[in-house]
Write a protein that holds these residues in place. Structure first.
Motif, PDB file in Angstrom:
ATOM      1  N   ALA A  39       0.832  -1.204   0.000  1.00 33.15           N
ATOM      2  CA  ALA A  39       0.000   0.000   0.000  1.00 33.15           C
ATOM      3  C   ALA A  39       0.867   1.254   0.000  1.00 33.15           C
ATOM      4  O   ALA A  39       0.602   2.211  -0.748  1.00 33.15           O
ATOM      5  N   GLY A  40       1.903   1.284   0.836  1.00 32.26           N
ATOM      6  CA  GLY A  40       2.794   2.436   0.855  1.00 32.26           C
ATOM      7  C   GLY A  40       3.477   2.658  -0.483  1.00 32.26           C
ATOM      8  O   GLY A  40       3.593   3.803  -0.955  1.00 32.26           O
ATOM      9  N   ALA A  51      11.756  -1.920  -1.673  1.00 29.23           N
ATOM     10  CA  ALA A  51      12.189  -2.102  -0.291  1.00 29.23           C
ATOM     11  C   ALA A  51      11.829  -0.889   0.558  1.00 29.23           C
ATOM     12  O   ALA A  51      11.861   0.258   0.098  1.00 29.23           O
ATOM     13  N   ALA A  52      11.481  -1.164   1.818  1.00 28.78           N
ATOM     14  CA  ALA A  52      11.137  -0.128   2.789  1.00 28.78           C
ATOM     15  C   ALA A  52      11.785  -0.489   4.117  1.00 28.78           C
ATOM     16  O   ALA A  52      12.459  -1.520   4.235  1.00 28.78           O
ATOM     17  N   VAL A  70       7.185  10.479   1.255  1.00 31.49           N
ATOM     18  CA  VAL A  70       7.171   9.277   2.074  1.00 31.49           C
ATOM     19  C   VAL A  70       5.730   8.876   2.356  1.00 31.49           C
ATOM     20  O   VAL A  70       4.805   9.693   2.267  1.00 31.49           O
ATOM     21  N   ALA A  71       5.541   7.618   2.703  1.00 29.87           N
ATOM     22  CA  ALA A  71       4.250   7.112   3.181  1.00 29.87           C
ATOM     23  C   ALA A  71       4.555   6.144   4.319  1.00 29.87           C
ATOM     24  O   ALA A  71       5.378   5.235   4.156  1.00 29.87           O
ATOM     25  N   LEU A 113       8.099   2.370   6.809  1.00 33.08           N
ATOM     26  CA  LEU A 113       8.497   3.662   6.262  1.00 33.08           C
ATOM     27  C   LEU A 113       8.866   3.440   4.802  1.00 33.08           C
ATOM     28  O   LEU A 113       9.939   2.916   4.489  1.00 33.08           O
ATOM     29  N   CYS A 114       7.928   3.802   3.939  1.00 32.35           N
ATOM     30  CA  CYS A 114       8.125   3.663   2.494  1.00 32.35           C
ATOM     31  C   CYS A 114       8.547   5.014   1.932  1.00 32.35           C
ATOM     32  O   CYS A 114       7.996   6.050   2.305  1.00 32.35           O
ATOM     33  N   VAL A 115       9.514   4.987   1.028  1.00 31.71           N
ATOM     34  CA  VAL A 115      10.127   6.212   0.523  1.00 31.71           C
ATOM     35  C   VAL A 115      10.065   6.233  -0.998  1.00 31.71           C
ATOM     36  O   VAL A 115      10.223   5.189  -1.657  1.00 31.71           O
ATOM     37  N   GLN A 116       9.831   7.399  -1.539  1.00 32.66           N
ATOM     38  CA  GLN A 116       9.834   7.585  -2.991  1.00 32.66           C
ATOM     39  C   GLN A 116      11.101   6.995  -3.599  1.00 32.66           C
ATOM     40  O   GLN A 116      12.210   7.334  -3.225  1.00 32.66           O
TER      41      GLN A 116
END
Length: 330
Positions: A39-40, A51-52, A70-71, A113-116
């Protein structure tokens, strides 16, 4: 890049896992809550399996050394961006130099913590997930430490108003009573090695997740369930979700870092569609297994797939609206 300022043991880099190598003794690893990770990534326009950071011990603090979207998904944790709170399950634009602090969740166990662009660590055997037992993948095959610097990949600019409903608000829940998590499970190969009374207790006990639980397996406390007679089985392949019963009579649910082989009797298997819920159950939570069949398990997974595809459609619409507006202004 991201610099880790504060962290505790157990926090790692994870994607959806490493598949195709179990016969060589290499487990999948990967996110304990793969739905939150996907989802992120969907909100950010990343590949679903980018990867997150999987965060399960708190507090966790990072500094962003360059501007990024970020999401933060998964557990319901308190988020603070350089003194300003923001909500999980939403996109947030972070400026270079800002710090993000993640506190202990009020609900759930793991935050993503998902990052662009995703976390850019080397892919080993097709995955960036941390394989703790083998000591490879992720960042040098280990837990994150203060001072670690993580690169991020190239990503697309997103519409910062986009957000998502957590899966717990969209997907069917079978919780039998308050503060008890219902998990659908299918009787496994050795089910009938257990007496009718033991089988009944397995389905009707509120099992407590013990402190001796980790990414490899969740050990459960409750009434003993034992085979009708002692049995020694040849080792067999093990996958996440398998519920084994050791000689203590207290079941173990294999999780993301599951062993690749084992020999304890298999009483049931938690369906894939509910593994994310178990991954978000903190130590001390109570769970109850709810019997289902293969057809119900497949239908439940279809609901998860629909949730993610609907989110992708909505996220694409937001991005499309932003592109149209930019074109009109130019």
């Amino acid at each position: 890049m991201i610099t880790v300022l504060q962290t505790q043991p157990q926090n790692t880099v994870q994607d959806l896992g490493r598949f195709g190598y179990r016969e060589l003794g290499v487990g999948t690893a990967g996110a304990m809550d793969g739905v939150a990770l996907q989802a992120g990534n969907i909100l950010l326009g990343n590949q679903h399996d980018a990867a997150a950071l999987e965060i399960q011990t708190f507090p966790f603090v990072v500094r962003f050394d360059e501007a990024r979207f970020v999401a933060v998904t998964g557990a319901d944790a308190k988020l603070d961006l350089s003194g300003q709170p923001f909500l999980p399950w939403t996109l947030k634009h972070v400026e270079a130099g800002q710090t993000l602090s993640i506190g202990r969740p009020a609900v759930g166990a793991r935050v993503y913590l998902c990052v662009q662009g995703g976390i850019d660590v080397p892919a080993i055997l097709g995955s960036r997930s941390t394989q703790l037992r083998g000591g490879f993948g992720g960042l040098e095959g280990r837990f994150l430490e203060p001072g670690d610097v993580l690169k991020t990949g190239d990503g697309h600019e997103r519409h910062s108003l986009c957000g998502a409903l957590p899966p717990g608000q969209r997907l069917e829940q079978l919780d039998p009573e308050k503060n008890v998590i219902g998990l659908r499970a299918i009787p496994a190969t050795d089910y009938f090695r257990f007496s009718e009374d033991a089988r009944h207790r397995f389905w009707n006990t509120d099992w407590k997740i013990s402190p001796q639980s980790n990414r490899t397996g969740y050990r459960l406390k409750g009434d003993q369930v034992l085979p009708e007679s002692a049995v020694e089985l040849r080792s067999y392949g093990v996958v996440p979700g398998i519920v084994q019963v050791p000689p203590s009579g207290e079941p173990i649910v294999q999780m993301a870092d599951a062993n690749t082989a084992g020999g304890y009797p298999r009483i049931a298997s938690v369906i894939e569609a509910d593994l994310w819920r178990l991954g978000q159950a903190p130590v001390g939570s109570r769970i109850r297994f709810v019997q289902c069949d293969h057809a119900e398990g497949i239908a439940a997974m279809s609901a998860v797939t629909l949730y993610l595809s609907d989110l992708m459609r909505v996220a694409s619409l937001y991005q499309g609206e932003r592109t149209t507006l930019s074109q009109a202004v130019s």
